[in-house]
Design a protein around this motif. Structure first.
Motif, short mmCIF file in Angstrom:
data_model
loop_
_atom_site.label_atom_id
_atom_site.label_comp_id
_atom_site.label_asym_id
_atom_site.label_seq_id
_atom_site.Cartn_x
_atom_site.Cartn_y
_atom_site.Cartn_z
N HIS A 921 0.81 -1.22 0.00
CA HIS A 921 0.00 0.00 0.00
C HIS A 921 0.84 1.28 0.00
O HIS A 921 0.43 2.30 -0.52
N ASN A 922 2.05 1.22 0.58
CA ASN A 922 2.89 2.41 0.65
C ASN A 922 4.10 2.34 -0.28
O ASN A 922 5.04 3.12 -0.14
N ASP A 923 4.10 1.40 -1.19
CA ASP A 923 5.18 1.23 -2.18
C ASP A 923 6.51 0.87 -1.55
O ASP A 923 7.56 0.98 -2.20
N SER A 924 6.52 0.42 -0.30
CA SER A 924 7.78 0.06 0.33
C SER A 924 8.32 -1.27 -0.17
O SER A 924 9.53 -1.50 -0.16
N HIS A 925 7.41 -2.13 -0.64
CA HIS A 925 7.82 -3.45 -1.10
C HIS A 925 7.04 -3.82 -2.37
O HIS A 925 5.94 -3.33 -2.61
N LEU A 926 7.67 -4.70 -3.13
CA LEU A 926 7.03 -5.32 -4.29
C LEU A 926 6.93 -6.81 -4.04
O LEU A 926 7.88 -7.43 -3.54
N LEU A 927 5.80 -7.38 -4.38
CA LEU A 927 5.57 -8.82 -4.22
C LEU A 927 5.49 -9.47 -5.59
O LEU A 927 4.84 -8.95 -6.49
N SER A 928 6.17 -10.59 -5.75
CA SER A 928 6.10 -11.35 -7.00
C SER A 928 5.88 -12.82 -6.67
O SER A 928 6.39 -13.32 -5.67
N MET A 929 5.13 -13.49 -7.51
CA MET A 929 4.85 -14.90 -7.28
C MET A 929 5.15 -15.72 -8.53
O MET A 929 4.88 -15.30 -9.66
N GLY A 930 5.76 -16.88 -8.29
CA GLY A 930 6.05 -17.80 -9.39
C GLY A 930 4.88 -18.72 -9.63
O GLY A 930 3.97 -18.84 -8.81
N GLY A 931 4.91 -19.39 -10.77
CA GLY A 931 3.84 -20.32 -11.09
C GLY A 931 4.10 -21.67 -10.48
O GLY A 931 3.67 -21.97 -9.36
N LYS A 932 4.84 -22.50 -11.17
CA LYS A 932 5.11 -23.86 -10.71
C LYS A 932 6.09 -23.91 -9.55
O LYS A 932 6.14 -24.91 -8.83
N ASP A 933 6.90 -22.86 -9.36
CA ASP A 933 7.88 -22.93 -8.28
C ASP A 933 7.27 -22.65 -6.91
O ASP A 933 7.94 -22.79 -5.88
N THR A 934 5.99 -22.26 -6.87
CA THR A 934 5.23 -22.01 -5.63
C THR A 934 5.94 -21.05 -4.69
O THR A 934 5.83 -21.15 -3.47
N CYS A 935 6.68 -20.11 -5.24
CA CYS A 935 7.51 -19.22 -4.45
C CYS A 935 6.95 -17.81 -4.47
O CYS A 935 6.54 -17.31 -5.53
N ILE A 936 6.94 -17.14 -3.32
CA ILE A 936 6.58 -15.72 -3.22
C ILE A 936 7.82 -14.97 -2.79
O ILE A 936 8.41 -15.27 -1.74
N LEU A 937 8.23 -14.00 -3.60
CA LEU A 937 9.40 -13.18 -3.27
C LEU A 937 8.93 -11.79 -2.88
O LEU A 937 8.10 -11.19 -3.58
N GLN A 938 9.46 -11.30 -1.78
CA GLN A 938 9.14 -9.95 -1.31
C GLN A 938 10.39 -9.09 -1.50
O GLN A 938 11.43 -9.35 -0.91
N TRP A 939 10.24 -8.06 -2.36
CA TRP A 939 11.36 -7.19 -2.71
C TRP A 939 11.20 -5.85 -2.00
O TRP A 939 10.11 -5.28 -1.98
N LYS A 940 12.30 -5.34 -1.49
CA LYS A 940 12.30 -4.01 -0.90
C LYS A 940 12.64 -2.98 -1.96
O LYS A 940 13.61 -3.14 -2.71
N VAL A 941 11.84 -1.92 -2.05
CA VAL A 941 12.07 -0.86 -3.02
C VAL A 941 13.03 0.15 -2.39
O VAL A 941 12.73 0.73 -1.34
N VAL A 942 14.19 0.34 -3.00
CA VAL A 942 15.20 1.25 -2.46
C VAL A 942 15.56 2.28 -3.53
O VAL A 942 15.36 2.06 -4.73
#
Length: 969
Positions: A921-942
């Motif tokens: 909501h505050n653009d502090s992080h970006l979330l990305s999700m993979g398909g078959k790898d079932t992985c959620i990555l949380q990226w910090k925006v710097v």
């Protein structure tokens, strides 16, 4: 919700506008098809007009060549002679189509006066018959004289040969009264003459024929002069050149008569006319003539409409091969890009005055990997270890995670280029080996499987080995290399003898000995015991015995024994045989772990039990893990009491036999697509094919709650007030969940196909539901997001809905579909399709997730096929846009990025196609999700500074040297 109420709402909202919507949709498609046909016609006309002009220039070019180099005329005559004897029919057709006017001399001249070009004698009977063919006086094919007579034309006197192509008799002069007139063929008139005024049409055709007329006039006059001169000499040449002139003239005359086909000459006083007898043409000639008509007609159309000509040229120059992605800028109003050969028009906003001068820059913001959600336990083995630093080591996707359990922090080893499948810890508890799968990059080039050896303290790669050795992937590691044809599930050095290695897999156990740099192996003998289908795991006892767990639920104890001479014969050496069989679990034994005191831990499959065994394999303690976490996959001991347990449902549990186990790492177990962030809190929701809906806390890095649904979820969105969330399912059904109670408070069904997008309007008054049945369903939202009634339906897309966004005022929707359409809708006005898409070019959008649009045109890669980008998301600050692609990459672009080939920051980590991205909501992080790898990555925006980018695009286009950069502070 009551189905009868839904039906009434739908009937009242859609019944009055259904017919109008269908009519509007048909009109839009018809207009688009007509535009494309017009463009294609114009393009073809332009090409044919160019060919026609080149054909007319050829005789003049040859004439100039002869004038500069007279000796070349004889070479041209010889080529013409050889060709005319074998290709008269082809030349006749060519001459008829190209419109080359021919004159065969005076009507009183007998056919036998025409000399043969090869030997100077009389022509062949066919040629004579052709020359003596009577002329028809059909007025429909009769030409008209030239409106003006040219000046006297005398060619260089030293060139006494006839140009075979143009029919020019060089060195001869013709009196003015015998000169040919302009040839005009009525059959080539504009086919749109009924729509134009006759005087205007005449002017257009005179312009169209100006170049042709001048060439035809010159060629015909020279030919008539030559033939009349020949007639005056009675077929003989001057005494000075008895052979050259005669041969040249005869050759050219014969050649021309062979080319002339159904052409004849008529003398009317002093006027020489040429008639084209089109009714005698062959089918091919008739078809070619029709093509010429089309060319003349469409060329006039282009002349009347310069903008249409530009569009035609644009289409010719930019119609790339399928899969190409090109853009063109037209008249400062729209941009056209092509995906899979289909043109997509993007309208340029009014505040951009000079699109060509816009510069695309890398965004100032960057991404740093902050957290990894998930663990690959469903198909992994021996992939969880505990380090002396207090960190658990495990992997998911392309990332190896070092998770400090007490501090709740993560470090990441990210040198792998494809999914990690195996892990091994050195006895020094510092060095780690990890093996990856083989794969391909985005260009289809193979990525080789390999093993990385790295330092767990510094995350520095010490060595990379095995490139080109492994075909598919590295499934098990123990700092060794062993060769066998069977599938290997585990491999490890014997801790008491570093020259011995054990491997196990499908129906086998091998004992390897390293000697002289080579391995020799001995197979374990099952003897009287049943051979299991799989040997899943093994461990070493304190006495050096090898303990294996198999698919039958047994623990087998292996030891050395003397060879059975009776069975194996004399000279047989010692063998490895089963010393003891212990019944341990119901179902497979997936893991064995030896503790420092000699005790053994085993984890079972079906029974989900963890059992502690004494050194002599007497059961001491056991516990059962909760069913929701799946079965036991691997065990790692933190100390004598506390354990880490990896499960088949991608969870890592921490606990003891006495206190039980709690999950410290959780994740999805199947492909994920749905992702949404909370409008005011650091929460986000995910859903996927495992039928799980999960709410995550981004700041705490943990799962808040999870519920199971009957169908799997594909899309989701939070109500703007943040109290509810809607989830779209694969059956056309969608549900609304209360965030506090996790209860389903509303549900509805729209069609019977999967839903692809859920999107609330900014004010929360509407909910748009995009479906694979090509419709967008609109609902009124009341009672703070707890009650939903059908408002209408957007009908106009010709393929399934992929993305949609609301305008900031909550009145309009922009939508994309599977066939690359961009449509706009007026929702309060009755869900009407806005036919004039250019009216929406300046509209501001509350969110931007549509992958097609002017503001995100630059995110597409060259050669994209339209499915390479799965999702994108603009930040709330409207400064950057994140992109999820099909090549395991996350991109970060500046926003807007309306120019092709815009630069971006690229980030690895996913081991499968990235299905979705979303900012918090505050653009502090970006979330990305993979398909078959079932992985959620949380990226910090710097990086970057927080300046307002609302008018960034307009200010950037106001100067010629503009670039989308922040203003100077």
């Amino acid at each position: 919700m009551d189905s009868s109420t839904n039906s009434l709402d739908e009937a009242s909202a859609d019944g009055s506008t259904d017919y109008q919507d269908r009519t509007s949709m048909m009109e839009v498609r018809l207009q688009a098809q007509e535009d494309e046909i017009t463009l294609l016609k114009s393009s073809l006309a332009d090409a044919l007009r160019r060919i026609h002009i080149h054909d007319k220039l050829l005789p003049l070019l040859k004439q100039q060549l002869i004038a500069v180099n007279p000796s070349s005329a004889r070479v041209l005559n010889q080529v013409s002679c050889s060709e005319s004897s074998s290709s008269s029919r082809r030349f006749s057709s060519s001459a008829a189509v190209d419109g080359i006017p021919l004159s065969a001399g005076s009507p009183s001249q007998p056919p036998h006066d025409i000399a043969n070009s090869a030997n100077g004698h009389t022509g062949s009977p066919a040629a004579a018959e052709l020359q003596s063919r009577p002329a028809s006086r059909d007025q429909s094919t009769q030409t008209e004289p030239s409106p003006q007579e040219p000046d006297q034309n005398t060619l260089p006197p030293n060139d006494k040969s006839l140009d075979p192509e143009g029919g020019c008799l060089c060195g001869q002069t013709l009196p003015n009264e015998s000169r040919a007139k302009l040839v005009r063929v009525p059959g080539l008139e504009d086919e749109e003459e009924d729509d134009e005024d006759q005087d205007d049409e005449g002017g257009e055709q005179e312009k169209e024929l100006s170049l042709t007329s001048s060439m035809e006039e010159s060629v015909q006059s020279d030919l008539v002069r030559g033939l009349q001169r020949e007639d005056s000499h009675d077929g003989s040449c001057s005494s000075e050149e008895p052979s050259s002139s005669s041969a040249s003239l005869s050759s050219s005359t014969q050649n021309l008569s062979s080319r002339s086909g159904p052409l004849s000459t008529i003398q009317e006083g002093e006027k020489t006319l040429v008639r084209r007898n089109s009714e005698k043409l062959s089918n091919a000639d008739r078809q070619r003539k029709r093509l010429d008509k089309k060319a003349a007609s469409s060329a006039n159309l282009l002349t009347r409409s310069p903008s249409l000509e530009n569009r035609a040229k644009e289409l010719i120059s930019n119609a790339g091969s399928p899969g190409s992605r090109r853009g063109t800028y037209s008249q400062g109003q729209s941009i056209k890009m092509f995906i899979r050969g289909r043109p997509i028009t993007m309208y340029v906003p009014s505040n951009i005055q000079n699109y060509d001068d816009l510069k695309m820059e890398l965004p100032l913001e960057r991404l740093e990997l902050d957290w990894v959600y998930g663990y690959r336990g469903r198909d992994g083995r021996a992939n969880l270890y505990f380090l002396p630093t207090g960190e658990a080591v495990y992997f998911i996707a392309c990332v190896i995670v070092l998770y400090h359990i007490k501090d709740s922090t993560q470090r990441h080893y990210r040198k792998h280029t494809d999914c990690v499948r195996s892990l091994a810890l050195h006895p020094d508890k510092v060095r780690v080996a990890s093996g990856q799968m083989a794969g391909v990059d985005k260009d289809g080039k193979p990525l080789q499987s390999c093993v990385h050896i790295w330092d767990s303290n510094t995350l520095v790669t010490l060595q990379q080995i095995g490139l080109g050795t492994f075909q598919r992937g590295v499934g098990s590691l123990a700092f060794s290399s062993a060769s066998t044809n069977e599938a290997v599930f585990a491999v490890e050095f014997n801790p008491s003898d570093s020259n011995n290695i054990i491997t196990c897999g499908k129906s086998h156990v091998y004992f390897w000995t390293l000697s002289g740099g080579q391995f020799t192996k001995k197979q374990g003998i099952f003897g009287k015991y049943k051979k299991p289908k799989f040997i899943q795991c093994f461990a070493f006892g304190l006495t050096g015995d090898v303990l294996t767990g198999d698919s039958e639920g047994n623990i087998l104890t292996w030891g050395k024994s003397a060879a059975d001479v009776k069975t194996l014969g004399k000279g047989a050496k010692e063998t490895y045989q089963i010393m003891r069989q212990t019944r341990a679990h119901e179902g497979s034994v997936f893991t064995l772990c030896t503790l420092q005191d000699g005790a053994l831990l085993s984890g079972g499959g079906k029974d989900r039990k963890i059992i502690r065994w004494s050194a002599d394999l007497a059961p001491e303690r056991e516990c059962e893990i909760p069913e929701k976490f799946g079965t036991v996959r691997t065990i790692a001991a933190m100390d004598e009491e506390e354990l880490l347990v990896g499960t088949t449902r991608n969870a890592i549990l921490r606990g003891t036999f006495s206190d039980g186990f709690l999950a410290i790492v959780q994740g999805h177990v199947d492909e994920m697509w749905g992702l949404a962030s909370h409008p005011s809190q650091s929460l986000f929701l995910t859903c996927g094919h495992d039928r799980q809906v999960c709410l995550w806390e981004a700041e705490e890095h943990r799962l808040s709650w999870s519920v199971s649904l009957e169908e799997y979820g594909l899309c989701a969105d939070f109500c703007p007030n943040g109290s509810t969330v809607s989830v779209g399912l694969n059956t056309g059904r969608w549900v609304v969940l209360d965030l506090l109670t996790q209860e389903v408070i509303s549900e509805s069904v729209d069609g019977n196909e999967q839903l692809s997008v859920m999107r609330y309007s900014p004010d929360g008054n509407f909910l748009a539901v995009g479906s694979h049945d090509n419709f967008i369903y609109i609902y009124n939202v009341t009672e703070k997001g707890r009650r939903y009634t059908r408002f209408g339906k957007c009908n106009g897309h010709s393929s399934f809905i992929t993305h949609l966004d609301w305008s900031k005022d909550g009145r309009y929707i922009m939508s994309n579909s599977g066939d690359y359409e961009i449509l706009y809708w007026d929702i309060p006005g009755g869900c009407k399709l806005l036919r004039n898409r250019s009216e929406s070019k300046d509209r501001e959008w509350a969110s931007f997730t549509c992958v097609l649009g002017f503001h995100v045109m630059g995110v597409w890669l060259e050669g994209s096929d339209g499915t390479d980008i799965n999702a994108l998301c603009r930040s709330h600050s409207e400064r950057i846009v994140a992109v999820a692609d099909d090549f395991c990459k996350v991109h970060l672009f500046q926003f807007p990025c309306p120019k092709l080939k815009a630069p971006s920051h690229k980030y690895d980590g996913h081991g499968s196609h990235v299905t979705n991205v979303c900012f918090t909501h505050n653009d502090s992080h970006l979330l990305s999700m993979g398909g078959k790898d079932t992985c959620i990555l949380q990226w910090k925006v710097v990086g970057g500074n927080r300046w307002d980018s609302k008018d960034k695009l307009g200010s950037a286009s106001s100067t010629s040297t503009s670039s989308l950069e922040p203003p100077a502070s």
